[in-house]
Enzyme design. Sequence first.
Site, PDB file in Angstrom:
ATOM      1  N   CYS A   1      53.105  33.014  26.518  1.00 12.44           N
ATOM      2  CA  CYS A   1      51.587  34.301  25.998  1.00 12.44           C
ATOM      3  C   CYS A   1      51.462  35.253  27.363  1.00 12.44           C
ATOM      4  O   CYS A   1      51.913  36.173  27.166  1.00 12.44           O
ATOM      5  CB  CYS A   1      50.156  33.987  25.069  1.00 12.44           C
ATOM      6  SG  CYS A   1      49.288  32.370  27.556  1.00 12.44           S
TER       7      CYS A   1
ATOM      8  N   SER B   1      40.146  30.699  25.917  1.00 13.33           N
ATOM      9  CA  SER B   1      41.720  30.337  24.694  1.00 13.33           C
ATOM     10  C   SER B   1      42.347  30.203  24.947  1.00 13.33           C
ATOM     11  O   SER B   1      43.031  29.332  23.602  1.00 13.33           O
ATOM     12  CB  SER B   1      40.794  31.911  23.600  1.00 13.33           C
ATOM     13  OG  SER B   1      41.680  32.461  24.352  1.00 13.33           O
TER      14      SER B   1
ATOM     15  N   HIS C   1      44.216  37.724  27.973  1.00 13.66           N
ATOM     16  CA  HIS C   1      44.997  38.293  29.147  1.00 13.66           C
ATOM     17  C   HIS C   1      45.316  38.729  29.909  1.00 13.66           C
ATOM     18  O   HIS C   1      45.855  39.970  29.873  1.00 13.66           O
ATOM     19  CB  HIS C   1      46.003  36.944  29.317  1.00 13.66           C
ATOM     20  CG  HIS C   1      45.625  35.389  29.122  1.00 13.66           C
ATOM     21  ND1 HIS C   1      45.168  34.771  28.295  1.00 13.66           N
ATOM     22  CD2 HIS C   1      46.807  34.324  28.889  1.00 13.66           C
ATOM     23  CE1 HIS C   1      45.205  33.610  28.509  1.00 13.66           C
ATOM     24  NE2 HIS C   1      46.450  33.454  28.534  1.00 13.66           N
TER      25      HIS C   1
ATOM     26  N   GLY D   1      44.154  24.652  14.252  1.00 15.43           N
ATOM     27  CA  GLY D   1      43.850  25.322  14.780  1.00 15.43           C
ATOM     28  C   GLY D   1      43.819  26.983  15.620  1.00 15.43           C
ATOM     29  O   GLY D   1      43.773  27.264  14.659  1.00 15.43           O
ATOM     30  N   ALA D   2      43.680  27.065  16.696  1.00 15.45           N
ATOM     31  CA  ALA D   2      43.382  28.204  17.145  1.00 15.45           C
ATOM     32  C   ALA D   2      44.282  29.929  16.505  1.00 15.45           C
ATOM     33  O   ALA D   2      44.142  30.815  16.156  1.00 15.45           O
ATOM     34  CB  ALA D   2      43.528  28.806  18.628  1.00 15.45           C
TER      35      ALA D   2
ATOM     36  N   ARG E   1      42.627  31.076  35.838  1.00 15.31           N
ATOM     37  CA  ARG E   1      41.442  30.379  34.501  1.00 15.31           C
ATOM     38  C   ARG E   1      40.880  30.727  34.952  1.00 15.31           C
ATOM     39  O   ARG E   1      40.185  31.043  36.305  1.00 15.31           O
ATOM     40  CB  ARG E   1      41.614  29.169  34.227  1.00 15.31           C
ATOM     41  CG  ARG E   1      41.145  29.547  33.148  1.00 15.31           C
ATOM     42  CD  ARG E   1      41.799  29.598  31.664  1.00 15.31           C
ATOM     43  NE  ARG E   1      42.944  28.767  31.691  1.00 15.31           N
ATOM     44  CZ  ARG E   1      43.819  29.047  31.027  1.00 15.31           C
ATOM     45  NH1 ARG E   1      43.991  29.692  29.637  1.00 15.31           N
ATOM     46  NH2 ARG E   1      44.651  27.820  30.625  1.00 15.31           N
TER      47      ARG E   1
ATOM     48  N   GLN F   1      43.720  34.770  33.554  1.00 17.19           N
ATOM     49  CA  GLN F   1      43.911  34.346  31.848  1.00 17.19           C
ATOM     50  C   GLN F   1      42.760  33.358  31.305  1.00 17.19           C
ATOM     51  O   GLN F   1      41.927  33.076  31.784  1.00 17.19           O
ATOM     52  CB  GLN F   1      45.248  32.667  31.182  1.00 17.19           C
ATOM     53  CG  GLN F   1      46.529  33.280  32.499  1.00 17.19           C
ATOM     54  CD  GLN F   1      47.706  32.770  32.065  1.00 17.19           C
ATOM     55  OE1 GLN F   1      48.106  31.968  32.637  1.00 17.19           O
ATOM     56  NE2 GLN F   1      47.165  31.720  31.310  1.00 17.19           N
TER      57      GLN F   1
END
EC number: 1.2.1.11
Length: 343
Positions: A133, A163, A247, A13-14, A240, A160
Amino acid sequence: MKQYNVAVVGASGAVGEELFRVLEEVKFPVGELLPLASAKSAGNVIEFLGDEYRIEELTEEVFKGRNIDIAFFSAGGSISAKYAKYAVESGAVVIDNTSHFRMMQSVPLVVPEVNPEDIELWEDTGIIANPNCSTIQMVQLLKPLHDLYGIKRVDVATYQAVSGAGKAGMEELVQQMQDFFAFKLGDSKVEAFAHQIALNIIPHIDVAQENGYTKEEMKMVLETNKIMHSDFAVSATCVRVPVLRSHSESITIRFAENVNVSVEKVREVLTAFENVTVIDDLANNQYPMPMIATDTDETYVGRIRKDIHEDNVLHLWGVADQVRVGAATNAVRIAQKWIKLEA
């Protein structure tokens, strides 16, 4: 230097991919490395320090006999809920990057620059939780200011990056922008977000709650007070935006009524705080932006200004790479602090 056997759950994953990068960059003392993911990703190869490692399937038995010291989990809350206990039972400390354990009273929720002392509580459950985050980058800015003046209330609006929704979010923005320039944006798939994200802003992240907030917004409210051992009011609006990475946050801070905010003093304490960089020269177009923060491990702050109506109110703008500072880097910093405690 002693070496530590490390497992990474969610290796494909990322955040998992970023974890490997950060571990390399900080020269983390990795002994054996065990990349883990779902059956779908098992067999794929990742590179770490010039060597290739084949991803293994995450199962209930995979930790047995592997002598894993540190297990990073970043594959989703349901995965952590099911499998973290097996890593703990095998003797590993779990550093979990999902929301599953964050608000459990027995599990420390840690931002190393803010509450490193809470890492010592890991033995109660064998788990240390990595915060949301958006919360991480905000409390890095709030901590020195709370110590300076004493915070009474925080209002934050987040901007945000896509990603934050993983690879699918980034791919959807890129595809929609490609479709826009090909004059076929109306045919684009809308799957990762509730609406088209290209050339748009969506004031909705995560699940709606009964109080009118979203789950993401309530994470920021509840996690902030747990991390900072505080009880000041926090309100959040999470939005978003069509940015690939990093962010941004517009933060308004109200201090005690008798405080007369000094912008110079605020800049001084923020400049001195670990892993925070002040960029604040509006006249010369110098302020934090996603393109500055991306691929770095700093939390940037600028647009620092005293409220024009009330002496005890401060406004500022913060930006950080949420895949690194808000996830992978924070997790690795927790592990580094944990190693020092165990030494």
